[in-house]
Design a protein around this motif. Sequence first.
Motif, PDB file in Angstrom:
ATOM      1  N   ARG A  67       1.135  -1.339   0.228  1.00  0.00           N
ATOM      2  CA  ARG A  67       0.326  -0.168   0.034  1.00  0.00           C
ATOM      3  C   ARG A  67       0.225   1.662  -0.022  1.00  0.00           C
ATOM      4  O   ARG A  67      -0.052   2.611  -0.434  1.00  0.00           O
ATOM      5  N   GLY A  68       2.573   1.231   0.339  1.00  0.00           N
ATOM      6  CA  GLY A  68       3.024   2.474   0.860  1.00  0.00           C
ATOM      7  C   GLY A  68       3.429   2.881  -1.239  1.00  0.00           C
ATOM      8  O   GLY A  68       2.476   4.580  -1.042  1.00  0.00           O
ATOM      9  N   TYR A  69       2.830   2.181  -1.691  1.00  0.00           N
ATOM     10  CA  TYR A  69       3.584   2.820  -3.060  1.00  0.00           C
ATOM     11  C   TYR A  69       2.296   3.396  -3.694  1.00  0.00           C
ATOM     12  O   TYR A  69       2.343   3.805  -4.734  1.00  0.00           O
ATOM     13  N   ILE A  70       1.342   2.123  -3.431  1.00  0.00           N
ATOM     14  CA  ILE A  70       0.233   3.403  -3.716  1.00  0.00           C
ATOM     15  C   ILE A  70      -0.214   3.982  -3.254  1.00  0.00           C
ATOM     16  O   ILE A  70      -1.023   5.219  -4.698  1.00  0.00           O
ATOM     17  N   ALA A  71       0.243   5.286  -1.929  1.00  0.00           N
ATOM     18  CA  ALA A  71      -0.171   5.821  -1.686  1.00  0.00           C
ATOM     19  C   ALA A  71       0.586   7.206  -2.304  1.00  0.00           C
ATOM     20  O   ALA A  71       0.182   8.705  -2.422  1.00  0.00           O
ATOM     21  N   LEU A  72       1.991   6.298  -2.879  1.00  0.00           N
ATOM     22  CA  LEU A  72       3.584   7.323  -4.129  1.00  0.00           C
ATOM     23  C   LEU A  72       2.098   7.954  -5.066  1.00  0.00           C
ATOM     24  O   LEU A  72       1.813   8.759  -5.491  1.00  0.00           O
ATOM     25  N   SER A  73       0.824   6.763  -5.910  1.00  0.00           N
ATOM     26  CA  SER A  73       0.638   7.297  -7.241  1.00  0.00           C
ATOM     27  C   SER A  73      -0.421   7.828  -6.907  1.00  0.00           C
ATOM     28  O   SER A  73      -0.909   9.384  -7.174  1.00  0.00           O
ATOM     29  N   VAL A  74      -1.274   7.925  -5.352  1.00  0.00           N
ATOM     30  CA  VAL A  74      -2.280   8.967  -5.385  1.00  0.00           C
ATOM     31  C   VAL A  74      -1.442  10.847  -4.753  1.00  0.00           C
ATOM     32  O   VAL A  74      -2.343  11.271  -5.657  1.00  0.00           O
ATOM     33  N   LEU A  75      -0.545   9.839  -4.386  1.00  0.00           N
ATOM     34  CA  LEU A  75      -0.335  11.474  -4.267  1.00  0.00           C
ATOM     35  C   LEU A  75       0.737  12.413  -5.279  1.00  0.00           C
ATOM     36  O   LEU A  75       0.202  13.614  -5.462  1.00  0.00           O
ATOM     37  N   GLY A  76       1.213  11.288  -5.401  1.00  0.00           N
ATOM     38  CA  GLY A  76       1.403  12.059  -7.497  1.00  0.00           C
ATOM     39  C   GLY A  76       0.357  12.827  -8.170  1.00  0.00           C
ATOM     40  O   GLY A  76       0.405  13.963  -8.979  1.00  0.00           O
ATOM     41  N   PHE A  77      -0.915  12.112  -8.028  1.00  0.00           N
ATOM     42  CA  PHE A  77      -1.773  12.945  -8.500  1.00  0.00           C
ATOM     43  C   PHE A  77      -2.361  14.308  -8.572  1.00  0.00           C
ATOM     44  O   PHE A  77      -2.519  14.694  -8.582  1.00  0.00           O
ATOM     45  N   LEU A  78      -2.728  13.897  -6.964  1.00  0.00           N
ATOM     46  CA  LEU A  78      -2.889  14.990  -6.074  1.00  0.00           C
ATOM     47  C   LEU A  78      -2.063  16.041  -6.401  1.00  0.00           C
ATOM     48  O   LEU A  78      -2.951  17.238  -6.661  1.00  0.00           O
ATOM     49  N   VAL A  79      -0.977  16.133  -5.970  1.00  0.00           N
ATOM     50  CA  VAL A  79       0.270  16.899  -6.624  1.00  0.00           C
ATOM     51  C   VAL A  79      -0.331  17.474  -8.031  1.00  0.00           C
ATOM     52  O   VAL A  79      -0.272  19.218  -8.406  1.00  0.00           O
ATOM     53  N   MET A  80      -0.498  16.644  -9.207  1.00  0.00           N
ATOM     54  CA  MET A  80      -0.618  16.864 -10.381  1.00  0.00           C
ATOM     55  C   MET A  80      -1.703  18.183 -10.426  1.00  0.00           C
ATOM     56  O   MET A  80      -2.222  18.898 -11.265  1.00  0.00           O
ATOM     57  N   VAL A  81      -2.957  17.598 -10.188  1.00  0.00           N
ATOM     58  CA  VAL A  81      -4.473  18.232  -9.720  1.00  0.00           C
ATOM     59  C   VAL A  81      -4.183  19.905  -9.300  1.00  0.00           C
ATOM     60  O   VAL A  81      -4.579  20.781  -9.859  1.00  0.00           O
ATOM     61  N   ALA A  82      -3.681  19.785  -8.551  1.00  0.00           N
ATOM     62  CA  ALA A  82      -3.153  21.019  -7.390  1.00  0.00           C
ATOM     63  C   ALA A  82      -2.210  21.836  -8.710  1.00  0.00           C
ATOM     64  O   ALA A  82      -2.766  23.162  -8.695  1.00  0.00           O
ATOM     65  N   ALA A  83      -1.218  21.248  -9.031  1.00  0.00           N
ATOM     66  CA  ALA A  83      -0.069  21.687  -9.966  1.00  0.00           C
ATOM     67  C   ALA A  83      -1.094  22.628 -11.381  1.00  0.00           C
ATOM     68  O   ALA A  83      -1.044  23.664 -11.415  1.00  0.00           O
ATOM     69  N   ALA A  84      -2.159  21.920 -11.200  1.00  0.00           N
ATOM     70  CA  ALA A  84      -2.423  22.052 -13.217  1.00  0.00           C
ATOM     71  C   ALA A  84      -3.874  23.091 -12.214  1.00  0.00           C
ATOM     72  O   ALA A  84      -3.717  24.181 -13.305  1.00  0.00           O
ATOM     73  N   VAL A  85      -4.229  23.481 -11.231  1.00  0.00           N
ATOM     74  CA  VAL A  85      -5.426  24.412 -11.223  1.00  0.00           C
ATOM     75  C   VAL A  85      -4.257  24.992 -11.051  1.00  0.00           C
ATOM     76  O   VAL A  85      -4.678  26.758 -10.976  1.00  0.00           O
ATOM     77  N   ILE A  86      -3.406  25.547 -10.062  1.00  0.00           N
ATOM     78  CA  ILE A  86      -2.539  26.504  -9.646  1.00  0.00           C
ATOM     79  C   ILE A  86      -1.961  27.363 -11.317  1.00  0.00           C
ATOM     80  O   ILE A  86      -2.001  28.165 -11.535  1.00  0.00           O
ATOM     81  N   ALA A  87      -1.877  26.675 -12.232  1.00  0.00           N
ATOM     82  CA  ALA A  87      -0.995  27.058 -13.206  1.00  0.00           C
ATOM     83  C   ALA A  87      -2.581  27.829 -14.356  1.00  0.00           C
ATOM     84  O   ALA A  87      -1.852  29.049 -15.077  1.00  0.00           O
ATOM     85  N   ILE A  88      -3.392  26.574 -14.218  1.00  0.00           N
ATOM     86  CA  ILE A  88      -4.775  27.645 -14.898  1.00  0.00           C
ATOM     87  C   ILE A  88      -5.083  28.924 -14.338  1.00  0.00           C
ATOM     88  O   ILE A  88      -4.856  29.842 -15.083  1.00  0.00           O
ATOM     89  N   LEU A  89      -4.324  28.887 -13.575  1.00  0.00           N
ATOM     90  CA  LEU A  89      -5.465  30.174 -12.665  1.00  0.00           C
ATOM     91  C   LEU A  89      -3.941  30.541 -13.062  1.00  0.00           C
ATOM     92  O   LEU A  89      -4.614  32.700 -12.990  1.00  0.00           O
ATOM     93  N   SER A  90      -3.190  31.507 -12.737  1.00  0.00           N
ATOM     94  CA  SER A  90      -2.240  32.383 -12.598  1.00  0.00           C
ATOM     95  C   SER A  90      -1.555  32.295 -14.174  1.00  0.00           C
ATOM     96  O   SER A  90      -1.916  33.670 -14.573  1.00  0.00           O
ATOM     97  N   TRP A  91      -2.162  31.700 -15.043  1.00  0.00           N
ATOM     98  CA  TRP A  91      -2.238  31.576 -16.107  1.00  0.00           C
ATOM     99  C   TRP A  91      -2.720  32.283 -17.212  1.00  0.00           C
ATOM    100  O   TRP A  91      -2.761  33.523 -17.881  1.00  0.00           O
TER     101      TRP A  91
END
Length: 137
Positions: A67-91
């Motif tokens: 499960r530890g590595y699955i959590a890493l994947s979920v964390l990566g997905f959440l980072v991607m979503v947050a970064a996309a939202v920040i990038a769109i709003l900043s742009w």
Amino acid sequence: MALSNEEQRLLEQMEAALAAEDPKLVNAMRGTGTRRVHRRRAALAGVAFFGGLVLLVAGLYLATGTRGYIALSVLGFLVMVAAAVIAILSWQHVGSAADMSDRPDRVKTPGGSRPPSGQGFMDKMEERWRKRRDEGM
């Protein structure tokens, strides 16, 4: 209230004199600093998006039932979503700042890009529609 031609000419002369005397003040008043901040924030969000993608792929690659590595994947997905939202709003802020600085006839407002006269996009479109309809009849 609209300015007369002479008042507009005097205002343009005063702006030119101020720009010649203190260009740093003119750049600060135009908001180029905020545009630069939003552009930098959008670029950093793009880097964070690819970092999240790396986390997602690494977590999926290493996931062999733990499960530890699955959590890493979920964390990566959440980072991607947050970064996309920040990038769109900043742009969007970069684009609106560029639009406002390129058009001197538009007035900057702190709450948005709508001029203080209250005439927004839909009002302008309705006015154009009425003019076309009146000219056609």
